[in-house]
Scaffold this active site. Structure first.
Site, mmCIF file in Angstrom:
data_model
loop_
_atom_site.group_PDB
_atom_site.id
_atom_site.type_symbol
_atom_site.label_atom_id
_atom_site.label_comp_id
_atom_site.label_asym_id
_atom_site.label_seq_id
_atom_site.Cartn_x
_atom_site.Cartn_y
_atom_site.Cartn_z
ATOM 1 C CB SER A 12 -7.268 12.669 -3.167
ATOM 2 O OG SER A 12 -6.113 12.240 -4.128
ATOM 3 C CG HIS B 111 -7.177 9.419 -0.761
ATOM 4 N ND1 HIS B 111 -7.649 7.778 -0.329
ATOM 5 C CD2 HIS B 111 -6.973 8.926 -2.170
ATOM 6 C CE1 HIS B 111 -7.861 7.009 -0.746
ATOM 7 N NE2 HIS B 111 -7.688 8.239 -2.626
ATOM 8 C CG ASP C 41 -4.748 8.964 -5.237
ATOM 9 O OD1 ASP C 41 -5.729 7.855 -4.635
ATOM 10 O OD2 ASP C 41 -5.473 10.366 -5.454
ATOM 11 C CG MET D 175 -1.029 6.388 -9.497
ATOM 12 S SD MET D 175 -2.466 7.448 -10.589
ATOM 13 C CE MET D 175 -3.229 8.103 -9.261
ATOM 14 C CG HIS E 140 -6.250 4.345 -3.680
ATOM 15 N ND1 HIS E 140 -6.694 5.298 -4.762
ATOM 16 C CD2 HIS E 140 -6.091 3.638 -3.890
ATOM 17 C CE1 HIS E 140 -7.676 4.217 -5.283
ATOM 18 N NE2 HIS E 140 -6.762 2.996 -5.225
ATOM 19 C CG MET F 90 -5.280 2.848 -7.827
ATOM 20 S SD MET F 90 -5.215 5.214 -7.947
ATOM 21 C CE MET F 90 -4.360 5.825 -7.281
ATOM 22 C CG MET G 154 -11.370 2.580 -7.690
ATOM 23 S SD MET G 154 -10.545 3.550 -6.920
ATOM 24 C CE MET G 154 -10.708 4.698 -8.093
ATOM 25 N N GLY H 103 -6.494 6.611 -12.080
ATOM 26 C CA GLY H 103 -5.373 6.691 -12.842
ATOM 27 C C GLY H 103 -5.459 8.361 -13.274
ATOM 28 C CG ASP I 82 -10.824 7.386 -4.719
ATOM 29 O OD1 ASP I 82 -10.547 8.692 -5.405
ATOM 30 O OD2 ASP I 82 -9.568 6.707 -4.899
ATOM 31 C CB SER J 260 -10.706 17.558 -9.303
ATOM 32 O OG SER J 260 -11.680 16.761 -9.455
#
Ligand code: DX5
Ligand code: ZN
Length: 227
Positions: free
Chosen positions: A15, A40, A42, A44, A76, A78, A147, A152, A182, A205
């Site tokens: 990610s 991936h 993310d 948001m 993804h 969100m 999830m 977040g 994830d 991470s």
């Protein structure tokens, strides 16, 4: 190509949320040289979840590098009203688009719109959402994203009850639908998810937070029995 990567042998999906954005291309090259083929992304919106992160501009900026390297972009969302953004992310280069069950009353419509846009359709479930909600849309799902933290933020601890939910999803969905995990995925949690039936392992991470992302990627591949 995209379908093979999503439905084939297990994969670690780095990610980029945890990457160094001042040298994003170099970070992508590191993990792709190490074998990563599912990247991936993310997205948001500051509403569905508090942070604001990545939009179609960034997807567009990295699409050629990822595609030229034989990879796919696993986006993804969100965000609220995800169905309104599907076309834009597909145009930017997304290969699969995952939206949240909790983000729209129009899940059936939204998953159909993703496939109509030519992308793999993913449905993500927050930790409190029961696995059983997938039954009404099982035939519209290419990927079910479980999830394993609350959405977040990167770097949160893996929710210990998650493998049981992965197993429940595996039992509810046809074999053609891949189960993705994830959040908090590392060398300890990945094998537990693999055993429960997960085939796609998002890791932020644990890859980009490591001193050597390529080596960290390799350790996760070994731990998850992935490619
Ligand atoms: C969290 C995101 C994840 C995030 C995972 O809301 O959906 O994809 O990047 O980060 P880690 O692997 O650090 O938990
Ligand atoms: Zn994610």
């Amino acid at each position: 190509m995209a379908a093979d990567l999503l439905q084939g042998s297990p994969r670690i999906a780095p990610s980029i949320l945890s990457a160094d954005f001042s040298r994003l291309g170099a970070q992508l090259a590191e993990v792709m040289d190490a074998g990563a083929r599912v990247i991936h992304v993310d997205v948001m919106d500051g509403h569905f979840v508090p942070p604001i992160t990545i939009g179609p501009l960034v997807v567009d900026a990295i699409a050629a590098q990822v595609h030229d390297g034989g990879g796919l972009l696993d986006v993804h969302l969100m965000i609220e009203h995800p169905e309104r953004q599907v076309a834009e992310f597909a145009r930017a280069g997304a290969d699969s688009i995952t939206l949240h069950w909790e983000a729209t009353p129009h899940v059936h419509h939204a998953l159909g719109a993703v496939r109509e846009a030519g992308c793999g359709a993913g449905l993500a479930l927050n930790p409190a959402t029961p696995a059983e909600v997938v039954t009404g849309v099982a035939d519209l799902i290419d990927v079910a994203l479980c999830m394993t933290v609350n959405p977040g933020w990167g770097g949160q601890p893996f929710i210990a009850s998650s493998p049981a939910k992965v197993a429940a999803l595996r039992g509810l969905l046809p074999a053609a639908a891949a189960i993705e995990v994830d959040g908090g995925v590392d060398v300890e949690s990945a094998p537990r998810c693999a055993e429960a039936g997960a085939a796609l392992f998002v890791a932020g991470s644990a890859v980009f937070g490591a001193a050597e992302p390529a080596e960290a990627y390799g350790r996760l591949v070994a731990a998850a029995g992935a490619a």
